[in-house]
Design an enzyme around this catalytic site. Structure first.
Site, PDB file in Angstrom:
ATOM      1  N   LYS A  68       7.082  -5.440  18.423  1.00 15.24           N
ATOM      2  CA  LYS A  68       6.543  -5.801  17.101  1.00 15.24           C
ATOM      3  C   LYS A  68       7.627  -6.068  16.058  1.00 15.24           C
ATOM      4  CE  LYS A  68       1.966  -3.666  17.399  1.00 15.24           C
ATOM      5  NZ  LYS A  68       0.962  -2.832  16.711  1.00 15.24           N
ATOM      6  N   ASP A 105      -3.178  -6.029  12.161  1.00 15.84           N
ATOM      7  CA  ASP A 105      -3.529  -4.606  12.147  1.00 15.84           C
ATOM      8  C   ASP A 105      -4.121  -4.202  10.798  1.00 15.84           C
ATOM      9  OD1 ASP A 105      -2.819  -3.933  14.735  1.00 15.84           O
ATOM     10  OD2 ASP A 105      -0.753  -3.435  14.212  1.00 15.84           O
ATOM     11  N   GLY A 251     -11.002   4.488  17.306  1.00 15.79           N
ATOM     12  CA  GLY A 251      -9.958   3.481  17.447  1.00 15.79           C
ATOM     13  C   GLY A 251     -10.442   2.112  17.873  1.00 15.79           C
TER      14      GLY A 251
END
Length: 285
Positions: A68, A105, A251
């Site tokens: 990332k 995200d 999640g």
């Protein structure tokens, strides 16, 4: 086969649920495309991107650890949110072959909270546990939505540095994660118009990891408890929260939300979210 495709890359990658999510949506929409997983070691990242960049059928990839951060200098441009967060989890191949990095995200995390965020509150506070890569996206997203943040990590100095970097206000707080392990008799504000979140943004509680030590006397009345861990899906943290009478989010909520944003960038269509219950069943099978 000459058809559009995207994939998820990382090392390891076998555990990724992304192919199930994207494959489900491709199937429901009848799109002649595919979504794969591809193991890419850190020292092979540049070669991987060079090869894929030359393939007009490759629409892009989702990016997991350990890439990332490492992928950023290999891209042609960064979306402003990804630049602010300092991490990329989605790469899109543009029509001219250039590569743009995004971070989905943050919107993925916020998606299941939207009904709450649309309301007006006297005060919003979030206790965010963990200072890793996922926490960066969550801190940035919540700060933009008017939350006062308490960021807890094993190293409070790291937590403070993250707050200084990602937020504009100075009313946030950095503390030691161990603070939440012991009971408290603090008298919380119990007005109904307050929004309190408690977010596990760490790997604690994940399969193979130590448990998350959190005493729910630290949870104000009416708190919403959110755990981004996906394995196990129903973590001890969430079970303890429900036992304390609190609302919970798991999640998969964030995982599906961030995949939604990436899918539309890859395949040009919004995913069919009316099938979310069926998708969850498939993910848990």
């Amino acid at each position: 086969m000459n058809q559009p495709y995207a994939e998820v890359i990382g090392d390891p990658i076998a555990q990724s649920k992304s192919p199930v999510i994207h494959g489900f949506w491709l199937e429901k929409l009848g799109i002649a495309g595919r979504y794969d997983r591809h193991r890419v070691p850190l020292d092979g990242l540049a070669d991987y991107l060079a090869t894929r960049r030359a393939d007009p059928n490759w629409r892009g990839c989702n990016v997991t650890m350990p890439h990332k951060l490492a992928i950023i200098p290999l891209l042609d441009r960064l979306d402003p949110l990804a630049a602010k967060i300092g991490a990329v989890n989605t790469v899109v191949r543009e029509a001219d072959g250039s590569l743009t990095g995004y971070n989905t995200d943050a919107p993925g995390f916020l998606e299941p909270l939207q009904p709450l965020l649309e309301q007006t509150h006297l005060f919003r506070m979030a206790r965010v546990l963990g200072t890793g890569g996922a926490s960066r996206a969550i801190v940035a997203a919540l700060a933009e939505r008017g939350f006062v943040l308490v960021l807890a990590g094993r190293d409070p100095a790291k937590a403070q540095a993250m707050l200084d970097e990602l937020t504009a206000q100075d009313d946030h707080h950095a503390i030691d994660l161990a603070h939440f392990a012991e009971p408290t008799d603090f008298a919380f504000d119990d007005r109904a118009q307050c929004l309190d979140l408690i977010v596990n943004a760490s790997p604690l509680g994940m399969t193979g990891q130590p448990p998350l030590a959190f005493d729910f006397t630290h949870a104000p009345p009416g708190s919403v408890v959110y755990d981004i861990v996906t394995s196990p899906l129903d973590t001890p943290f969430l079970k303890d929260a429900r036992a304390a009478g609190l609302q919970t989010l798991d999640g998969l909520s964030m995982l599906i939300g961030q995949a939604d944003v990436a899918f539309e960038r890859f395949f040009g269509m919004k995913p069919p979210r009316g099938f979310d219950p069926e998708l969850r069943e498939r993910l848990l099978a």
